[in-house]
Design a protein around this motif. Structure first.
Motif, short mmCIF file in Angstrom:
data_model
loop_
_atom_site.label_atom_id
_atom_site.label_comp_id
_atom_site.label_asym_id
_atom_site.label_seq_id
_atom_site.Cartn_x
_atom_site.Cartn_y
_atom_site.Cartn_z
N ARG A 238 23.92 5.18 31.62
CA ARG A 238 23.30 4.23 31.91
C ARG A 238 21.75 4.72 32.49
NH1 ARG A 238 27.88 1.71 34.37
NH2 ARG A 238 28.90 0.24 32.87
N ALA A 239 21.90 5.76 33.18
CA ALA A 239 20.58 6.34 34.00
C ALA A 239 19.77 7.09 32.72
CB ALA A 239 21.07 7.16 34.85
N PHE A 240 20.63 7.41 31.58
CA PHE A 240 19.79 8.31 30.61
C PHE A 240 19.25 7.16 29.95
CE2 PHE A 240 19.79 9.03 26.27
CZ PHE A 240 18.98 10.18 26.01
N LEU A 241 20.01 6.11 29.55
CA LEU A 241 19.68 4.93 28.54
C LEU A 241 18.23 4.36 29.23
CD1 LEU A 241 22.73 3.82 27.32
CD2 LEU A 241 20.93 4.74 25.94
N ALA A 242 18.36 4.27 30.55
CA ALA A 242 17.20 3.43 31.26
C ALA A 242 15.72 4.30 31.18
CB ALA A 242 17.59 3.19 32.95
N GLY A 243 16.14 5.60 31.46
CA GLY A 243 14.85 6.51 31.34
C GLY A 243 14.42 6.30 29.95
N SER A 333 29.30 -1.28 24.74
CA SER A 333 29.33 -1.66 25.96
C SER A 333 27.73 -1.37 26.86
CB SER A 333 30.23 -1.03 26.75
OG SER A 333 30.15 0.43 27.12
N TYR A 334 26.94 -0.43 26.30
CA TYR A 334 25.93 -0.23 26.99
C TYR A 334 24.54 -0.73 26.47
CZ TYR A 334 28.63 3.81 28.88
OH TYR A 334 29.50 4.78 29.63
N VAL A 335 24.50 -1.30 25.42
CA VAL A 335 23.10 -1.99 25.05
C VAL A 335 23.39 -3.17 24.17
CG1 VAL A 335 22.12 0.42 24.97
CG2 VAL A 335 22.98 -0.50 22.94
#
Length: 339
Positions: A238-243, A333-335
Motif C-alpha cells: 500500500r505504501a508503494f502504491l500510495a507513492g 484488493s489494493y485499488v
C-alpha cells in the motif's frame, strides 16, 4: 506460496511462448525496496515518486532498476531481485502468476479516447510499397519482443479487426525492433508516441494508425509485484502504491490537464529527462518527452475487463493454460477496478 529463483523463473518464461484514496500506512522509515522500470515516459510516476520524495514520505527507500524489455522484469519480480514494477501483461507474466510467483496489483498506462496513444508504424520500404494503412499490412511482418508479449497481442488485434494475416518476428529488445523497422527488416510495429513520433519524423518510418482504434480502453501496462509481497507485505504494498499514485496525479495534472501551465510542463520535462533520453541534450529530448504524454490511471485503478480480454487471447493462442482465471493473475484488493 511459491518462491522462484532466477533460473526457475527463466525456465517458466521460456516454457510459454485515485491517489488520495490510497492511504499511506505507517511503516518504519527508509525500508529499502527495488522498483523495476523502463526508460519510457510512461514510467514517469516512479521517477516522480523518487524525485519528489513521495516514496520516502510513505516510509520507503526506493532504488530504481532499469530494464531493456518487459519480460525480464517479470523474471526479476519472481526471483526476488525486484519488489515492484510496471509492465504490460504478457503470456510469461501470466504463467509466472499461475505458478504462484506474481500478482498484478494495479494499473498504469491505458489507451483513452481523445488522448494521444500508441501508434502503428510501418517501415519506409513497406510504406512505399503501398502499406499506408493497417488494412494494407496483409502478409507483412510485425515486430515483437517475444511470443505472448503485448506487441504480439496488439498485432493480433489489428489483424483480427482488419481481417488480415501478419507474421510475427521476435527480436527481444525494443532497440532491436527499432533497428529492424528502420532498416526494413520488419514491416510494422506499434509503440508509445514518445518513441513513434521521433521515428516518423526521421522519414525512415511512417505512422499509419492508432492502437486506440482497435483497443479503445486497452490496459497497456500494469503495476505488479511478487505474490509474497501481495499476500504478506500489505503495508509495504500500500505504501508503494500510495507513492506511485501521487506521481500519477502529478503527471496527469501537469502534462495532460496543464494545471501548472507551460512552466509546470517544462519542470516535469526536466524531471523526466533525468531518466528518459538521457543520451540527448535537454532541448532535443523535450519534444519526445512531451509527445509521449498519455494519461495514466489515477490511483493505479485497474481495467479488469481489458485484462480479461488479454488473458482470453493468450489462452486462445495456446500461450497459457486454458484453466487460468483472472483471479490467479490479479489481486484486486489494493485499488479500484473497472470492468
Amino acid at each position: 506460496m511459491v518462491t522462484l529463483n532466477r533460473r526457475k523463473a527463466l525456465a517458466l518464461m521460456g516454457a510459454t511462448a485515485t491517489a488520495a484514496g490510497l492511504a499511506t500506512p505507517a511503516l518504519a522509515q527508509n525500508r529499502k525496496i527495488t522498483v523495476g522500470a523502463l526508460r519510457f515516459t510512461s514510467h514517469a510516476p516512479s521517477f516522480i515518486g523518487v524525485e519528489r520524495d513521495y516514496f520516502k514520505d510513505a516510509g520507503l527507500d526506493v532504488e530504481l532498476k532499469f530494464f531493456q524489455a518487459a519480460p525480464p522484469m517479470a523474471v526479476a519480480i519472481a526471483s526476488g531481485d525486484v519488489d515492484y514494477a510496471v509492465t504490460a501483461m504478457s503470456g510469461g507474466l501470466v504463467s509466472l502468476a499461475d505458478k504462484g510467483a506474481i500478482k498484478i496489483i494495479g494499473g498504469a498506462l491505458s489507451e483513452e479516447p481523445g488522448i494521444d496513444g500508441q501508434k502503428i508504424l510501418v517501415s519506409d520500404a513497406a510504406y512505399q510499397a503501398g502499406a499506408t494503412t493497417p488494412a494494407a499490412l496483409d502478409g507483412k511482418s510485425f515486430g515483437m519482443s517475444s511470443a505472448g508479449s503485448s506487441f504480439h497481442y496488439m498485432g493480433a488485434k489489428i489483424a483480427e479487426k482488419e481481417g488480415i494475416s501478419l507474421s510475427y518476428k521476435p527480436l527481444q529488445k525494443v532497440g532491436a525492433i527499432i533497428g529492424a523497422l528502420k532498416s526494413g527488416q520488419i514491416d510494422a510495429w506499434s509503440i508509445v508516441p514518445h518513441i513513434a513520433k521521433p521515428l516518423a519524423a526521421s522519414g525512415a518510418v511512417h505512422i499509419v494508425g492508432d492502437i486506440a482504434d482497435y483497443l479503445p480502453n486497452y490496459q497497456v501496462t500494469t503495476v505488479f509485484t511478487s505474490a509474497e509481497n501481495a499476500n504478506d507485505e500489505a503495508d509495504m504494498t500500500r505504501a508503494f502504491l500510495a507513492g506511485f499514485s501521487k506521481g500519477v496525479t502529478d503527471y496527469n495534472s501537469t502534462m495532460i490537464d496543464q494545471a501548472n501551465g507551460d512552466e509546470g510542463v517544462q519542470q516535469m520535462v526536466d524531471l523526466i529527462h533525468k531518466y528518459v533520453y538521457t543520451d540527448r541534450p535537454r532541448d532535443k529530448a523535450a519534444p519526445s518527452i512531451i509527445n509521449g504524454t498519455m494519461r495514466l490511471n489515477e490511483g493505479a485503478a485497474l481495467n479488469t475487463a481489458s485484462l480479461q480480454d488479454q488473458l482470453s487471447w493468450y489462452q486462445s493462442e495456446g500461450l497459457v493454460g486454458a484453466d487460468i482465471t483472472l483471479d490467479t493473475v490479479v489481486d484486486a484488493s489494493y485499488v479500484k477496478t473497472m470492468s
